[in-house]
Motif scaffolding. Structure first.
Motif, mmCIF file in Angstrom:
data_model
loop_
_atom_site.group_PDB
_atom_site.id
_atom_site.type_symbol
_atom_site.label_atom_id
_atom_site.label_comp_id
_atom_site.label_asym_id
_atom_site.label_seq_id
_atom_site.Cartn_x
_atom_site.Cartn_y
_atom_site.Cartn_z
ATOM 1 N N CYS A 91 -42.043 -30.745 -17.865
ATOM 2 C CA CYS A 91 -40.795 -30.296 -18.485
ATOM 3 C C CYS A 91 -41.066 -29.920 -19.932
ATOM 4 O O CYS A 91 -42.100 -30.289 -20.496
ATOM 5 C CB CYS A 91 -39.730 -31.394 -18.401
ATOM 6 S SG CYS A 91 -40.200 -32.986 -19.116
ATOM 7 N N GLU A 92 -40.161 -29.170 -20.511
ATOM 8 C CA GLU A 92 -40.347 -28.695 -21.878
ATOM 9 C C GLU A 92 -39.925 -29.749 -22.884
ATOM 10 O O GLU A 92 -38.861 -30.367 -22.743
ATOM 11 C CB GLU A 92 -39.557 -27.412 -22.101
ATOM 12 C CG GLU A 92 -40.089 -26.220 -21.328
ATOM 13 C CD GLU A 92 -39.408 -24.935 -21.733
ATOM 14 O OE1 GLU A 92 -38.739 -24.931 -22.789
ATOM 15 O OE2 GLU A 92 -39.548 -23.944 -21.004
ATOM 16 N N PRO A 100 -33.491 -31.353 -21.834
ATOM 17 C CA PRO A 100 -32.707 -32.499 -21.362
ATOM 18 C C PRO A 100 -33.475 -33.342 -20.357
ATOM 19 O O PRO A 100 -34.073 -32.819 -19.418
ATOM 20 C CB PRO A 100 -31.485 -31.828 -20.706
ATOM 21 C CG PRO A 100 -31.932 -30.438 -20.369
ATOM 22 C CD PRO A 100 -32.904 -30.055 -21.432
ATOM 23 N N GLY A 101 -33.471 -34.644 -20.602
ATOM 24 C CA GLY A 101 -34.128 -35.569 -19.682
ATOM 25 C C GLY A 101 -35.634 -35.475 -19.650
ATOM 26 O O GLY A 101 -36.262 -35.947 -18.696
ATOM 27 N N CYS A 102 -36.235 -34.917 -20.679
ATOM 28 C CA CYS A 102 -37.692 -34.759 -20.716
ATOM 29 C C CYS A 102 -38.303 -35.794 -21.651
ATOM 30 O O CYS A 102 -37.880 -35.912 -22.816
ATOM 31 C CB CYS A 102 -38.066 -33.350 -21.183
ATOM 32 S SG CYS A 102 -39.854 -33.025 -21.155
ATOM 33 N N PHE A 119 -44.855 -37.616 -22.786
ATOM 34 C CA PHE A 119 -45.617 -37.276 -21.591
ATOM 35 C C PHE A 119 -45.087 -36.048 -20.857
ATOM 36 O O PHE A 119 -45.683 -35.619 -19.864
ATOM 37 C CB PHE A 119 -45.662 -38.477 -20.646
ATOM 38 C CG PHE A 119 -46.570 -39.564 -21.133
ATOM 39 C CD1 PHE A 119 -47.915 -39.555 -20.799
ATOM 40 C CD2 PHE A 119 -46.097 -40.578 -21.949
ATOM 41 C CE1 PHE A 119 -48.767 -40.538 -21.253
ATOM 42 C CE2 PHE A 119 -46.936 -41.571 -22.410
ATOM 43 C CZ PHE A 119 -48.284 -41.557 -22.061
ATOM 44 N N LEU A 120 -43.982 -35.491 -21.326
ATOM 45 C CA LEU A 120 -43.448 -34.247 -20.770
ATOM 46 C C LEU A 120 -43.287 -34.315 -19.255
ATOM 47 O O LEU A 120 -43.683 -33.417 -18.509
ATOM 48 C CB LEU A 120 -44.340 -33.064 -21.159
ATOM 49 C CG LEU A 120 -44.569 -32.865 -22.666
ATOM 50 C CD1 LEU A 120 -45.412 -31.630 -22.922
ATOM 51 C CD2 LEU A 120 -43.246 -32.807 -23.427
ATOM 52 N N ARG A 121 -42.684 -35.410 -18.820
ATOM 53 C CA ARG A 121 -42.287 -35.596 -17.431
ATOM 54 C C ARG A 121 -40.788 -35.883 -17.415
ATOM 55 O O ARG A 121 -40.223 -36.411 -18.380
ATOM 56 C CB ARG A 121 -43.063 -36.747 -16.783
ATOM 57 C CG ARG A 121 -44.542 -36.461 -16.516
ATOM 58 C CD ARG A 121 -44.710 -35.470 -15.395
ATOM 59 N NE ARG A 121 -46.086 -35.381 -14.907
ATOM 60 C CZ ARG A 121 -46.858 -34.315 -15.049
ATOM 61 N NH1 ARG A 121 -46.403 -33.263 -15.705
ATOM 62 N NH2 ARG A 121 -48.079 -34.295 -14.535
ATOM 63 N N HIS A 122 -40.128 -35.567 -16.300
ATOM 64 C CA HIS A 122 -38.690 -35.774 -16.175
ATOM 65 C C HIS A 122 -38.380 -37.271 -16.096
ATOM 66 O O HIS A 122 -38.917 -37.980 -15.229
ATOM 67 C CB HIS A 122 -38.168 -35.085 -14.923
ATOM 68 C CG HIS A 122 -38.431 -33.606 -14.893
ATOM 69 N ND1 HIS A 122 -37.632 -32.699 -15.560
ATOM 70 C CD2 HIS A 122 -39.410 -32.886 -14.284
ATOM 71 C CE1 HIS A 122 -38.103 -31.477 -15.352
ATOM 72 N NE2 HIS A 122 -39.178 -31.565 -14.580
ATOM 73 N N LEU A 123 -37.546 -37.761 -16.984
ATOM 74 C CA LEU A 123 -37.111 -39.154 -16.936
ATOM 75 C C LEU A 123 -36.164 -39.353 -15.749
ATOM 76 O O LEU A 123 -35.484 -38.422 -15.319
ATOM 77 C CB LEU A 123 -36.421 -39.537 -18.242
ATOM 78 C CG LEU A 123 -37.326 -39.537 -19.477
ATOM 79 C CD1 LEU A 123 -36.489 -39.615 -20.754
ATOM 80 C CD2 LEU A 123 -38.334 -40.687 -19.419
ATOM 81 N N CYS A 124 -36.118 -40.568 -15.242
ATOM 82 C CA CYS A 124 -35.312 -40.818 -14.052
ATOM 83 C C CYS A 124 -34.874 -42.276 -14.007
ATOM 84 O O CYS A 124 -35.399 -43.126 -14.740
ATOM 85 C CB CYS A 124 -36.109 -40.484 -12.784
ATOM 86 S SG CYS A 124 -37.631 -41.454 -12.616
ATOM 87 N N SER A 125 -33.918 -42.557 -13.134
ATOM 88 C CA SER A 125 -33.462 -43.926 -12.891
ATOM 89 C C SER A 125 -33.672 -44.326 -11.442
ATOM 90 O O SER A 125 -34.018 -45.468 -11.141
ATOM 91 C CB SER A 125 -31.978 -44.067 -13.255
ATOM 92 O OG SER A 125 -31.744 -43.763 -14.613
ATOM 93 N N VAL A 126 -33.447 -43.371 -10.528
ATOM 94 C CA VAL A 126 -33.579 -43.639 -9.089
ATOM 95 C C VAL A 126 -34.349 -42.488 -8.452
ATOM 96 O O VAL A 126 -34.515 -41.411 -9.038
ATOM 97 C CB VAL A 126 -32.193 -43.790 -8.417
ATOM 98 C CG1 VAL A 126 -31.478 -45.034 -8.923
ATOM 99 C CG2 VAL A 126 -31.351 -42.544 -8.654
ATOM 100 N N ASP A 127 -34.799 -42.703 -7.226
ATOM 101 C CA ASP A 127 -35.628 -41.714 -6.542
ATOM 102 C C ASP A 127 -34.914 -40.376 -6.360
ATOM 103 O O ASP A 127 -35.549 -39.306 -6.400
ATOM 104 C CB ASP A 127 -36.072 -42.246 -5.173
ATOM 105 C CG ASP A 127 -37.174 -43.281 -5.289
ATOM 106 O OD1 ASP A 127 -37.823 -43.334 -6.355
ATOM 107 O OD2 ASP A 127 -37.390 -44.034 -4.319
ATOM 108 N N THR A 128 -33.607 -40.418 -6.153
ATOM 109 C CA THR A 128 -32.893 -39.161 -5.930
ATOM 110 C C THR A 128 -32.948 -38.239 -7.149
ATOM 111 O O THR A 128 -32.812 -37.015 -7.005
ATOM 112 C CB THR A 128 -31.420 -39.437 -5.564
ATOM 113 O OG1 THR A 128 -30.833 -40.302 -6.558
ATOM 114 C CG2 THR A 128 -31.324 -40.096 -4.192
#
Length: 569
Positions: free
Chosen positions: A98-99, A103-105, A109-118
């Motif tokens: 991700c850039e 948003p959410g990057c 480490f330039l990876r998409h942040l997340c909370s759950v697998d979906t």
């Protein structure tokens, strides 16, 4: 190594959270799963190789090569990408990057942040913890949409942060991208431990195909320390040596890829810490392994031999008894400079924290010129050849290349073990080779699979004919060779032969040899000839060999079998 232009065309150019993720198991198989015959064969292979190395290289035993023991946990195999075997490309992780500032990057480490697998469903992956985000004990790792290659960062980070007294990292060139951020965070983490290890970082240079005179280690270490400080590390507690192996009298450079913590935990093999090669959506396939125990002491001694060849040095050692101006509170501008060799970290033997039970042989080489007669510093060449000579039934090779060459010139550099492979076939050994499918000047592969197979078959048939060798049962030599030598281009499933779209051919960087399904070699040394510093380990254990075949060789072989090259080329 990658970027074959670097290997072939530029020979003179290069101048807590963690414990929860480690299993305590030392055995990965039940002994009943392996026949006593293979146990006996594994022991015989080990004893034969050690005795012959002792006879031929007595002066470099315990410095360049050594016999020792090691412990292997259940997750000892370090393969990347993992989880790809048998899957179609459309099922694999994609669009992971991700850039920065998006948003959410994750900004580091330039990876998409997340909370759950979906949250990660659009990227064909799950929400996972990245251990490499932790900068001090007690922190929780950030969760991101990670690809299987990203697990390499966790493995490197875990090995590095296990050190309390001494940390050695050596590789071809300096870390890049997310691997650099992993190094920064790992050293920040170490700076907060109650016992901060001495740290030695050794590479051939900062980047490939660049004169080291233009990429000195001093500014590289300066930037590293500033970045550690920016991530909350206590740089004043760190002691770091950074060196380039850029010998001016020999066309050689370091190619060994090793992490050693406290002369106990060892991670070694084929992986370079290069982001674009291993962390992209079309990653290079590679293989390393992790072990612990007395083997670490031998590996550390070999790394010290490499440090003797380092000729460009930078040292950081904060002196508490000095005062520095407000604009340089850590003394970076004052203490970071070229230093004398006698100022380097002095390494003494540490007692292994772990007891080793599996016999291993560490194989190092220090490189030499074609005009030099002293090859005793390169026991690794002979050790690999001895492993091949020990085989009586089967030899499996997973390799980048067998020949060193390029599209623009003939095949003039066959494997240094070519004669041993030929001899093995004549005594009835069946050889299977799975080779990188790339064949470009810049890439993971110099000679195409079909060109390699044709050259091997032609060479072996001509050798046999020239000496008047007669195949068993009056069989034609060509037919006999076809039965005993097969070559498969690298695949990861039985339906696709390349990455989709513009992904290109599948590349591999593994250096794996398995003899009689009883012993194996994993390391940095390619089968094609290269005058480099290398390191690898022969493991003689039927249980571990079966584990390696189940998790790596068999999925690779059967996934590649649909494109097996026809023998009558």
């Amino acid at each position: 190594m990658t970027r074959c232009a670097f290997m072939f065309l530029s020979i003179m150019v290069l101048g807590a959270t963690l414990s929860a993720c480690r299993t305590s198991e030392s055995s990965v198989l039940e002994s009943s799963q392996v026949s006593p015959l293979k146990d006996e064969k594994a022991n015989r292979i080990h004893e034969s190789i050690v005795s012959q190395l002792k006879a031929k290289f007595p002066d470099t035993e315990d410095s360049v090569w050594f016999a020792s023991t090691a412990k292997f946990d259940a997750d000892w195999i370090v393969q990347s990408p993992s989880g790809y075997w048998g899957k179609l490309a459309q099922e694999l992780p994609k669009n992971l990057a991700c850039e920065k500032g998006g948003p959410g990057c994750d900004t580091q480490f330039l990876r998409h942040l997340c909370s759950v697998d979906t949250d990660c469903a659009p990227y064909n992956t799950g929400c996972q913890a990245l251990l490499a985000t932790v900068k001090r004990g007690g922190e929780k790792p950030r969760r991101m949409c990670l690809g299987s290659g990203d697990q390499l960062m966790n493995r490197f980070y875990r090995a590095m942060t296990s050190a309390d007294y001494q940390l050695d990292i050596t590789s071809l060139t300096f870390t890049t991208g997310r691997f650099y951020q992993t190094l920064v965070n790992a050293l920040a983490f170490l700076s907060h431990k109650s016992s901060v290890p001495n740290i030695r970082l050794l590479f051939s240079g900062k980047v490939p195909v660049t004169l080291n005179a233009f990429m000195l280690p001093t500014p590289v270490l300066t930037q590293l320390l500033h970045d550690i400080d920016a991530q909350g590390g206590d740089v004043k507690r760190l002691r770091i040596d950074l060196g380039w192996v850029s010998n001016h009298t020999q066309p050689t450079w370091n190619h060994a890829k090793i992490i050693v913590a406290d002369q106990n935990t060892v991670l070694e093999g084929g992986h370079n810490p290069w982001d674009e090669d291993y962390l992209s959506d079309t990653p290079i396939f590679d293989l390393s392994m992790e072990m612990s125990g007395p083997v670490g002491n031998g590996v550390s001694r070999y790394i010290s031999q490499l440090w003797d060849k380092a000729d460009l040095l930078a040292i950081y050692d904060f002196r508490r008894d000095k005062e520095y101006p407000a604009n340089d509170p850590h003394g970076l501008k004052h203490l970071l400079k070229f230093e004398h060799r006698n100022d380097l970290i002095r390494v003494s033997n540490l007692e292994a924290k772990t007891k080793g039970t599996v016999p291993v042989i560490g194989l190092g080489r220090l490189g030499y010129n074609a005009i030099q007669s002293n090859k005793s510093i390169n026991a690794a060449d002979e050790g690999i050849r001895l492993l091949i000579r020990a085989a009586q039934n089967t030899l499996y090779f997973a390799q980048q290349d067998i020949y060193k060459g390029a599209k623009i010139i003939p095949l003039v550099f066959p494997s240094f073990a070519m004669q041993d492979m030929y001899d093995a076939i004549l005594r009835g050994v069946k050889i299977s080779i799975v080779k990188s499918d790339q064949d470009s000047v810049v890439g993971y592969g110099m000679v195409s699979p079909i060109k390699t197979y044709k050259a091997l078959m032609t060479s072996f048939i001509q050798k046999a004919q020239n000496v008047g060798w007669i195949a068993p049962n009056s069989q034609k030599i060509e037919d006999y060779m076809c039965e005993h030598l097969e070559l498969l281009p690298w695949r990861f499933n039985d339906k696709e032969s390349a990455w989709p779209g513009e992904g290109g051919k599948i590349g591999a960087h593994s250096k794996l040899i398995i003899a009689d399904e009883s012993a194996f070699y994993i390391g940095s040394q390619n089968l094609y000839p290269s005058n480099l510093e290398e390191f690898g380990v022969i493991v003689s254990d039927s249980l571990l060999t079966k584990n390696l075949m189940d998790e790596y060789w068999n999925p690779l072989f059967y996934g590649s079998a649909h494109d097996r090259l026809p023998c009558k080329i």
